[in-house]
Design an enzyme around this catalytic site. Structure first.
Site, PDB file in Angstrom:
ATOM      1  N   HIS A  12       0.826  -1.229   0.000  1.00 16.38           N
ATOM      2  CA  HIS A  12       0.000   0.000   0.000  1.00 16.38           C
ATOM      3  C   HIS A  12       0.855   1.271   0.000  1.00 16.38           C
ATOM      4  O   HIS A  12       0.542   2.245   0.675  1.00 16.38           O
ATOM      5  CB  HIS A  12      -0.985  -0.016   1.183  1.00 16.38           C
ATOM      6  CG  HIS A  12      -0.346  -0.017   2.541  1.00 16.38           C
ATOM      7  ND1 HIS A  12      -0.885  -0.686   3.618  1.00 16.38           N
ATOM      8  CD2 HIS A  12       0.769   0.592   3.009  1.00 16.38           C
ATOM      9  CE1 HIS A  12      -0.120  -0.498   4.671  1.00 16.38           C
ATOM     10  NE2 HIS A  12       0.885   0.286   4.341  1.00 16.38           N
ATOM     11  N   HIS A  59      -2.699   4.364   9.596  1.00 18.38           N
ATOM     12  CA  HIS A  59      -1.402   4.971   9.925  1.00 18.38           C
ATOM     13  C   HIS A  59      -1.638   6.269  10.693  1.00 18.38           C
ATOM     14  O   HIS A  59      -1.325   7.354  10.215  1.00 18.38           O
ATOM     15  CB  HIS A  59      -0.597   5.244   8.664  1.00 18.38           C
ATOM     16  CG  HIS A  59      -0.298   4.037   7.825  1.00 18.38           C
ATOM     17  ND1 HIS A  59      -1.232   3.394   7.063  1.00 18.38           N
ATOM     18  CD2 HIS A  59       0.859   3.358   7.630  1.00 18.38           C
ATOM     19  CE1 HIS A  59      -0.668   2.372   6.426  1.00 18.38           C
ATOM     20  NE2 HIS A  59       0.598   2.323   6.757  1.00 18.38           N
TER      21      HIS A  59
HETATM   22  C1  DHB Z   1       5.800   3.582   2.427  1.00 21.86           C
HETATM   23  C2  DHB Z   1       5.273   2.311   2.652  1.00 21.86           C
HETATM   24  C3  DHB Z   1       4.238   2.135   3.562  1.00 21.86           C
HETATM   25  O1  DHB Z   1       3.690   0.915   3.834  1.00 21.86           O
HETATM   26  C4  DHB Z   1       3.697   3.212   4.233  1.00 21.86           C
HETATM   27  O2  DHB Z   1       2.657   3.006   5.063  1.00 21.86           O
HETATM   28  C5  DHB Z   1       4.224   4.483   4.031  1.00 21.86           C
HETATM   29  C6  DHB Z   1       5.269   4.677   3.124  1.00 21.86           C
HETATM   30  C7  DHB Z   1       6.889   3.820   1.443  1.00 21.86           C
HETATM   31  O3  DHB Z   1       7.503   2.872   0.942  1.00 21.86           O
HETATM   32  O4  DHB Z   1       7.154   4.988   1.136  1.00 21.86           O
HETATM   33 FE    FE Z   2       2.258   1.107   5.674  1.00 23.28          FE
END
Ligand code: DHB
Ligand code: FE
Length: 281
Positions: A12, A59
């Site tokens: 994601h 998040h």
């Molecule tokens: C990224 C990946 C993630 O799973 C997330 O929640 C935020 C950033 C990334 O690779 O930038």
């Molecule tokens: Fe993430």
């Protein structure tokens, strides 16, 4: 009864959402990634699920450190798209399925998974990016969505084993629903990545590839991977992979691997996409 017609594992990465929103498919950085996800979009169009149960992590958009549910189920008729600092993503409204969601709540809680029940919740990139990966930029999402949120942000997250068992309970719940919905279960997040600290940028394709092999063929074994191993091998955010075990638990022990794609680079993450279906029709 309702039927699980697809199990999907999908990273994601927020930057993928931005690339889709801003139509950067032909950009040299993104073109190889989008070429790999095209077959998944085609398959999802054919499968045409009525409902996606999206196992994802928030998040710090809907939940802060004030309240940290280990497992939270979204019961609402709709879920606003979260503003993660740049305004909400320009994606269609996320429409829920309250009747099925309340059935899942009852079934899972009576099956001894004590979920937090959420009537109002904004959904962030953890949920919307996988929808964009699978469905592109439609004017309306082609299915209803039931969010199942897992805490992988604040220690202690649930174990992989617990997540796998939750998936099996989810399967029993879907099987017991009298409607005729075609249901897809999405396990999102991962694969290896670490966003902060000395090991920022960590990617471990060997670990991820073995995880995918095991998830397909021997999920009970993969469910025994502990927190320390995820942290060591897949980085601090690699723990998001436990959500793929919820998806796998909802499928039959025997599955067909319909499609798999992995890609680096996409921001900081080893990006994974896995399509599964039950082996028995
Ligand atoms: C990224 C990946 C993630 O799973 C997330 O929640 C935020 C950033 C990334 O690779 O930038
Ligand atoms: Fe993430």
């Amino acid at each position: 009864m309702a039927r699980i017609v697809a199990g999907v594992g999908c990273s994601h990465v927020p930057a993928v959402g931005v690339a889709i929103d801003k139509d950067r498919h032909d950009d040299p950085y993104w073109a190889p990634y989008f070429a790999k996800i095209a077959p998944a979009r085609e398959w999802m169009r054919d499968i045409a699920p009525d409902v996606c149960i999206v196992v994802y992590n928030d998040h710090a958009s809907a939940f802060s450190l004030e309240v940290i549910p280990t497992f939270a189920l979204g019961l609402a008729a709709g879920f606003p798209v979260a503003d993660e600092g740049y305004g909400p993503r320009p994606v269609p409204p996320v429409v829920g399925h309250p009747e099925l969601a309340w059935h899942l709540a009852e079934s899972l809680i009576l099956d001894e998974f004590d979920l937090t029940l959420v009537n109002e919740m904004a959904v962030d990139h953890g949920l919307t990016v996988p929808l964009s990966v699978l469905f592109g930029r439609p004017s309306a999402w082609p299915c209803k969505v039931i969010p199942l949120c897992v805490n992988v942000i604040q220690y202690p997250p649930p174990t992989g084993r617990r997540c796998h068992r939750l998936g099996r309970a989810l399967r029993r719940a879907v099987d017991a629903w009298p409607g005729d919905e075609r249901v897809a279960v999405l396990g999102t997040g991962g694969m290896s990545h670490q966003l902060h600290g000395q090991r920022a940028g960590l990617i471990n394709t060997d670990f991820d590839d073995a995880f995918l092999d095991g998830l397909v063929a021997d999920p009970g074994k993969v469910a025994e991977i502990g927190h320390t191993e995820y942290l060591r091998e897949a980085g601090a955010e690699g723990i998001e992979l436990v959500m793929w075990l919820v998806m796998r638990g909802a499928l039959d022990p025997e599955v067909n691997e319909v499609y798999r794609a992995t890609h680096v680079p996409t921001s900081n993450t080893h990006n994974g996409l896995l399509l599964l279906e039950n082996a028995a029709p």
